[in-house]
Design an enzyme around this catalytic site. Structure first.
Site, short mmCIF file in Angstrom:
data_model
loop_
_atom_site.label_atom_id
_atom_site.label_comp_id
_atom_site.label_asym_id
_atom_site.label_seq_id
_atom_site.Cartn_x
_atom_site.Cartn_y
_atom_site.Cartn_z
N ASP A 167 0.88 -1.18 0.00
CA ASP A 167 0.00 0.00 0.00
C ASP A 167 0.91 1.22 0.00
O ASP A 167 2.12 1.09 -0.16
CB ASP A 167 -0.93 -0.05 1.23
N HIS A 238 -2.86 3.63 -4.22
CA HIS A 238 -2.34 2.99 -2.99
C HIS A 238 -1.02 2.27 -3.27
O HIS A 238 -0.80 1.14 -2.84
CB HIS A 238 -3.36 2.01 -2.40
N GLU A 302 -10.23 3.91 -4.82
CA GLU A 302 -9.71 5.24 -4.45
C GLU A 302 -8.64 5.71 -5.44
O GLU A 302 -7.53 6.07 -5.06
CB GLU A 302 -9.18 5.19 -3.01
#
Ligand SMILES: [Zn+2]
Length: 522
Positions: A167, A238, A302
């Site tokens: 991440d 990420h 995201e």
């Protein structure tokens, strides 16, 4: 009734106990020999003084019935015979887990006497996929801790460890193909504390990665417990830890460090450059060699569309492919990686924070944000599989004042789609994000009893669930968890009143929730 969690789907008790006083004989069909060895070890662990003898007064048989479902099992205990039936190793694993919960010992610590209640239990799981997700990108726990969690998962009949290993804040897999991932991406200089708006830091560097041998060990350890390890390499966003080592993969090529703060950071691989796909193809090969699981999680949520809008490579890709805008770059990216993975024999999974159009149907969606129920139903009827992991019910990193235990227990996974049945739902998942969880004390506190409540929905058919009954059975779990040193949350904290729950809205963004853990010591 037994005190087993998750509650067996069918159980009948005869009111008589079988005592093992005159020794116990074990016999097994050829396929169950390794389960028989595990049974012997189990009995020794539960009652060190148990005598094994073919002429014992109790016999335990492991038998095969090929018609039983893959993870299903039957425990039949009557007179002096206990028969554990399954169609293979998965079912015997769970028959043994159930048997261990049924056995009673007398004689205190020395456990001198052993008995089993006369009973007939027929059981099988509701969902095929029953996962705990562990985020080790934000906090690295290490091999011993992961193995401890695998033991606990097996106890509650969970069968997937979704392992979040890359991440923004860290990359945790040894790499020979891209060595900077090991030397740069697995290290950050500090860690934010106090919530995503905080300017406070721990003042400690944080590093860690798994060697390839450690990963193989963990995968094997999990397999012994009927647990598949599904790896996750987050993309296209990420991925800041990777970009810190290989900045040419982003849209701008800007040099950055591994981030020390949390929240959505809006950094991304460039989906418009061939270099990105070439890099990921080789990296995925390295991961696929380590993880035999057919499922492979690639993140996918995201995403940083605003960056893509300004990038010449992204704009060219939009134009060349006749896309309607930067929002259509995500399906394009996901499909290219999905096809890459399919060619390597893998089925991709993504986090669905929305339902992007045009993503290949063999990509499974993990639903974590509320989605349009009609649209989910339409996706299901067109063949899409869903894993259900709602942030407001199953996110174990959240404090109990945000997600009380009952809210987790009562959630019905199929409610995310209109008029749906279990078909189309691959399973359920409890994500354990660890931005604010940096030790075992906090991990145990947040996971227990939550994981038990979740496991019951994962395994037990909805009509057999009961909150009132679950609470009683939870009390009966405590001696086992005490003996394993699991620091579960006290009852007074798991279902707080309205005042504390209102405070939760504040806590969500501003503190790192250690207050509840401190209360647990009082
Ligand atoms: Zn770009």
């Amino acid at each position: 009734m037994s005190d087993i969690i998750p509650k067996p789907n069918s159980e009948q008790f005869f009111g008589e106990d079988i005592y093992f006083d005159g020794g116990v004989g074990i016999s097994a069909c050829a396929e169950a020999e390794s389960a028989a060895a595990k049974l012997k070890a189990l009995l020794r662990r539960v009652c060190p003084s148990v005598i094994f003898s073919d002429n014992g007064n109790v016999s335990i048989k492991l038998e095969k019935d090929a018609l039983l479902p893959r993870e299903g099992y039957v425990v039949d205990a009557r007179a002096s015979d206990i028969v554990l039936t399954a169609s293979g190793s998965e079912g015997w694993t769970y028959a043994l887990v159930t048997l261990e919960r049924l056995l009673k010992t007398e004689g205190g610590d020395k456990a001198l006497s052993l008995s089993c209640p006369g009973c007939h239990i027929e059981d099988e799981p509701r969902f095929a996929y029953r996962a705990l997700m562990l985020d080790e990108a934000r906090n690295f726990f290490g091999e011993t801790e992961v193995k401890r969690l695998l033991d606990l998962m097996c106890l509650y009949k969970l069968n997937v460890l979704h392992w979040h290993l890359a991440d923004d804040q860290g990359y945790r897999v040894e790499s020979d193909v891209y060595p900077l991932l090991t030397t740069i991406s697995s290290h950050r200089n500090d860690t934010q504390v106090g919530g995503i708006r905080s300017d406070k830091f721990r003042g400690l560097a944080s590093s860690g990665y798994y060697t390839k041998n450690q990963i193989r060990n963990i995968v094997e350890y999990a397999k012994e417990r009927n647990i598949v390890v599904v790896p996750e390499l987050e993309m296209p966003s990420h991925c800041s830890a990777i970009l810190a080592a290989y900045p040419h993969l982003s849209c701008t090529g800007e040099k950055t460090e591994v981030p020390t703060t949390f929240g959505t950071l809006h950094r991304s691989f460039c989906p418009g450059k061939q270099t990105t796909y070439d890099f990921l193809d080789k990296l995925l090969d390295e991961w696929c060699e380590l993880f035999p699981s057919s499922l492979f999680h690639i993140g996918g949520d995201e995403t940083a569309g605003s960056l893509w809008k300004q990038c010449p490579d992204c704009r060219k890709t939009i134009a060349d492919n006749g896309l309607g805008g930067e929002h259509e770059l995500l399906p394009l990216f996901v499909n290219r990686i999905a096809e890459m993975l399919a060619a390597k024999g893998k089925l991709p999974v993504i986090w669905a924070d929305r339902l992007p159009r045009g993503v290949r149907k063999f990509v499974t969606y993990t639903a974590w944000l509320p989605l349009d129920r009609k649209a989910v139903a339409a996706e299901i009827s067109s063949g899409r599989l869903f894993i259900v992991a709602p942030y407001d019910r199953y996110y174990a990193g959240q404090p109990y004042c945000m997600i009380p235990l009952k809210k987790t227990y009562d959630f019905e996974p199929t409610s995310i789609a209109n008029g749906s049945t279990d078909a189309g739902f691959f399973g359920v998942e409890m994500p354990m994000w660890t931005e604010w969880v940096y030790d075992r004390v906090k991990l145990d506190f947040n996971l227990f009893p939550r994981l038990c409540a979740f496991a019951e929905t994962a395994w037990t058919n909805a009509q057999h669930k009961s909150w009132h009954d679950f609470k009683k059975r939870w009390q009966a779990q405590k001696p086992t968890l005490d003996s394993l040193g699991v620091g579960y949350a006290k009852d007074k904290l798991t279902d707080p009143g309205a005042f504390a729950r209102n405070k939760g809205a504040y806590i969500w963004k501003n503190i790192d929730q250690y207050d509840e853990v401190r209360k647990n010591d009082k």
